[in-house]
Design a protein around this motif. Structure first.
Motif, PDB file in Angstrom:
ATOM      1  N   TYR A 238       0.836  -1.209   0.000  1.00 35.18           N
ATOM      2  CA  TYR A 238       0.000   0.000   0.000  1.00 35.18           C
ATOM      3  C   TYR A 238       0.870   1.259   0.000  1.00 35.18           C
ATOM      4  CZ  TYR A 238      -3.453   3.430   1.465  1.00 35.18           C
ATOM      5  OH  TYR A 238      -4.260   4.545   1.508  1.00 35.18           O
ATOM      6  N   HIS A 239       1.944   1.255   0.794  1.00 33.13           N
ATOM      7  CA  HIS A 239       2.761   2.460   0.923  1.00 33.13           C
ATOM      8  C   HIS A 239       3.776   2.614  -0.196  1.00 33.13           C
ATOM      9  CE1 HIS A 239       1.305   2.180   5.175  1.00 33.13           C
ATOM     10  NE2 HIS A 239       1.194   3.513   4.977  1.00 33.13           N
ATOM     11  N   THR A 240       4.236   1.495  -0.802  1.00 30.38           N
ATOM     12  CA  THR A 240       5.245   1.599  -1.869  1.00 30.38           C
ATOM     13  C   THR A 240       4.626   1.537  -3.253  1.00 30.38           C
ATOM     14  OG1 THR A 240       5.629  -0.779  -1.964  1.00 30.38           O
ATOM     15  CG2 THR A 240       6.954   0.504  -0.383  1.00 30.38           C
ATOM     16  N   GLY A 241       3.417   0.985  -3.351  1.00 30.07           N
ATOM     17  CA  GLY A 241       2.794   0.825  -4.655  1.00 30.07           C
ATOM     18  C   GLY A 241       3.417  -0.284  -5.483  1.00 30.07           C
ATOM     19  N   GLU A 242       4.233  -1.138  -4.863  1.00 26.67           N
ATOM     20  CA  GLU A 242       4.897  -2.226  -5.584  1.00 26.67           C
ATOM     21  C   GLU A 242       4.308  -3.573  -5.161  1.00 26.67           C
ATOM     22  OE1 GLU A 242       9.031  -1.958  -4.805  1.00 26.67           O
ATOM     23  OE2 GLU A 242       9.279  -0.002  -5.806  1.00 26.67           O
ATOM     24  N   SER A 243       4.152  -4.453  -6.147  1.00 23.09           N
ATOM     25  CA  SER A 243       3.586  -5.780  -5.877  1.00 23.09           C
ATOM     26  C   SER A 243       4.581  -6.649  -5.107  1.00 23.09           C
ATOM     27  CB  SER A 243       3.212  -6.478  -7.183  1.00 23.09           C
ATOM     28  OG  SER A 243       2.236  -5.735  -7.873  1.00 23.09           O
ATOM     29  N   ARG A 244       4.034  -7.617  -4.391  1.00 22.42           N
ATOM     30  CA  ARG A 244       4.869  -8.560  -3.637  1.00 22.42           C
ATOM     31  C   ARG A 244       4.255  -9.969  -3.771  1.00 22.42           C
ATOM     32  NH1 ARG A 244       7.784  -4.858  -3.555  1.00 22.42           N
ATOM     33  NH2 ARG A 244       8.819  -3.823  -1.801  1.00 22.42           N
ATOM     34  N   THR A 245       5.052 -10.963  -3.450  1.00 18.09           N
ATOM     35  CA  THR A 245       4.562 -12.357  -3.433  1.00 18.09           C
ATOM     36  C   THR A 245       5.010 -13.034  -2.143  1.00 18.09           C
ATOM     37  OG1 THR A 245       6.532 -13.182  -4.579  1.00 18.09           O
ATOM     38  CG2 THR A 245       4.618 -12.602  -5.948  1.00 18.09           C
ATOM     39  N   GLY A 246       4.291 -14.040  -1.769  1.00 16.96           N
ATOM     40  CA  GLY A 246       4.646 -14.854  -0.600  1.00 16.96           C
ATOM     41  C   GLY A 246       4.439 -16.321  -0.920  1.00 16.96           C
ATOM     42  N   ARG A 247       5.377 -17.139  -0.540  1.00 15.13           N
ATOM     43  CA  ARG A 247       5.303 -18.570  -0.863  1.00 15.13           C
ATOM     44  C   ARG A 247       5.159 -19.407   0.414  1.00 15.13           C
ATOM     45  NH1 ARG A 247       4.208 -16.753  -4.888  1.00 15.13           N
ATOM     46  NH2 ARG A 247       5.272 -16.805  -6.920  1.00 15.13           N
ATOM     47  N   ASP A 248       4.319 -20.435   0.303  1.00 13.30           N
ATOM     48  CA  ASP A 248       4.127 -21.410   1.395  1.00 13.30           C
ATOM     49  C   ASP A 248       3.815 -20.720   2.722  1.00 13.30           C
ATOM     50  OD1 ASP A 248       4.593 -23.517  -0.331  1.00 13.30           O
ATOM     51  OD2 ASP A 248       6.747 -23.562   0.084  1.00 13.30           O
ATOM     52  N   VAL A 249       2.860 -19.797   2.676  1.00 10.25           N
ATOM     53  CA  VAL A 249       2.430 -19.111   3.896  1.00 10.25           C
ATOM     54  C   VAL A 249       1.416 -20.003   4.616  1.00 10.25           C
ATOM     55  CG1 VAL A 249       1.334 -17.056   4.839  1.00 10.25           C
ATOM     56  CG2 VAL A 249       2.787 -16.883   2.791  1.00 10.25           C
ATOM     57  N   LEU A 250       1.705 -20.322   5.867  1.00 13.75           N
ATOM     58  CA  LEU A 250       0.827 -21.198   6.647  1.00 13.75           C
ATOM     59  C   LEU A 250      -0.238 -20.346   7.326  1.00 13.75           C
ATOM     60  CD1 LEU A 250       0.283 -24.084   7.632  1.00 13.75           C
ATOM     61  CD2 LEU A 250       1.774 -23.604   9.590  1.00 13.75           C
TER      62      LEU A 250
END
Length: 430
Positions: A88-100
């Protein structure tokens, strides 16, 4: 539960079995879902979401108008909310893998793995006004990979004829390791008469509990396992604290910290009882379709291991009986041979004695007949010599009746000799 009656063609039976296996695989690996939520403002308030998002939370509605961190506190602990704040603050996309992520609540609670994509939402001017969260559940994929590897290892153990206790213990540990929620596995083995259940494997249950249930009877209302064995169908107890099946075992289960027990019978190909496969939980829990499928898959694996063990036991017993019969026959033949040799020795001895007696009799026949008794010793005897006695060594003498009787009583192998009637016969028939 499907009841099969009558007889079916082999092809149809195989089709039924394959269809059941396919259903289990779909239940285990066919439930991956994609969740979507559109979040507004820096507070990450849920503005809209798809039905899968609601289902994942165990709610009828997706919690519209509620901040995501408040709606799913576990996402705060997992750092998901922090990543969304960064997007929200950077405007850049992110990803997360294998989040429990912990999904649902109460008895419906479960844990699942997700791959997340986090994207900013912008207005017409390009300013960030919120975020989007897209999650693809990877639980089933991860479980499938591990399950197939573990299944392959167990089947290889069975093929190598590993000890049954090792196979069952390994299977129990495998399931406990695969399960996202804590589960304690127990395998009980049926006696040959199917009336009692014996300890097979339960690596995570306390010893006092395993010892207490070792040998429990199969019957209606005898806990989860005794009832499942009696009914030949799964018995699901979601709350041991209130279920009447556990009236006699509730205090024991409480000491062991057990709150739910799902038991599945282990059946042979002919339908006979081999044992039970149970999954215990520390808190009341309602099983999902994937739990039923997992239980069936491993019950089938246990069935394969136990049947193979029974076959090997029967084979070993048959070989032991055959070896015992061979040993008994060998012993009988040796005894017969010994008896035959002894009989031959006795026959030879008897023939030798008869020959010596015939020789002695011939020798006595040539001896002269004295007038007076020769058996009186140093004091002599003046009585007439009436009877002739002899022994098998060829010695003979004539004596009176009294001295002949005395000689027969005191000298070994003495007999009355008569050339005409064969010795003793002449004396008896005089």
């Amino acid at each position: 539960m499907t009841v099969v009656s009558g007889q079916r063609p082999v092809g149809e039976i195989r089709t039924v079995a394959w269809d059941a296996a396919e259903q289990d695989l779909r239940a285990l690996f066919g439930q991956s879902r994609v969740v979507f939520a559109s979040l507004a403002g820096p507070e990450q308030v849920v503005e809209s979401a798809n039905p899968a998002f609601s289902a994942a939370l165990g709610r009828d509605r997706a919690g519209i108008g509620v901040a995501l961190g408040e709606l799913v506190p576990g996402l705060v602990d997992q750092g998901v909310v922090a990543v969304l704040d960064e997007v929200y603050h950077t405007g850049e996309s992110r990803t997360g893998r294998d989040v429990l992520v912990a999904l649902g609540s109460g008895a419906q609670k479960r844990q699942a793995f997700f791959d997340f994509t986090y994207e900013p939402r912008r207005d017409d001017a390009g300013s960030v006004i919120g975020t989007r969260m897209i999650g693809v559940e990877t639980t089933q994929v991860k479980q499938a990979q591990r399950l197939m590897a573990e299944q392959r290892a167990l089947v290889e153990q069975i093929a190598r004829q590993a000890p049954l206790a090792d196979v069952l213990d390994g299977m129990a540990r495998c399931i406990e390791d695969l399960a996202l929620e804590q589960v304690l596995v127990s395998v009980l083995l049926a006696d040959h008469d199917g009336k009692h259940l014996r300890h097979g494997a339960a690596p995570s249950l306390p010893d006092f509990y395993n010892e207490a249930i070792d040998g429990i009877a199969t019957g209606e209302g005898v806990g989860s396992c005794g009832t499942a064995a009696h009914r030949r169908e799964p018995v699901i107890v979601t709350d041991i604290g209130t279920d009447p099946f556990w009236d006699d075992f509730r205090e024991l289960a409480g000491r062991a910290g057990l709150a739910a027990c799902w038991s599945t019978p282990i059946l042979a190909r002919d339908g006979s009882l081999l044992g039970t496969f149970a999954m215990y939980h520390r808190s009341p829990r309602v099983p999902q379709d994937s739990d039923f499928a997992l239980a069936r898959v491993f019950a089938d694996t246990a069935s394969l291991a136990i049947e193979r063990h029974h076959i090997e036991e029967a084979k070993a017993a048959a070989e032991a009986r055959a070896e015992a019969a061979r040993a008994e026959l060998t012993q009988a033949l040796r005894a017969e041979s010994a008896l035959r040799a002894e009989a031959e020795q006795r026959a030879e001895a008897a023939a030798e004695l008869a020959a010596r007696m015939r020789s002695a009799a011939a020798a006595q026949a040539a001896a002269p007949h004295p007038d007076r008794c020769q058996l009186g010793g140093p004091e002599k005897c003046t009585a007439a010599a009436e009877l002739k006695i002899a022994d098998s060594w060829g010695d003979s003498a004539w004596g009176c009746t009294s001295h002949v009787e005395e000689a027969i009583l005191n000298v070994r192998s003495v007999f009355i000799a008569s050339e005409e009637l064969g010795g003793l016969a002449a004396y008896l028939n005089r």
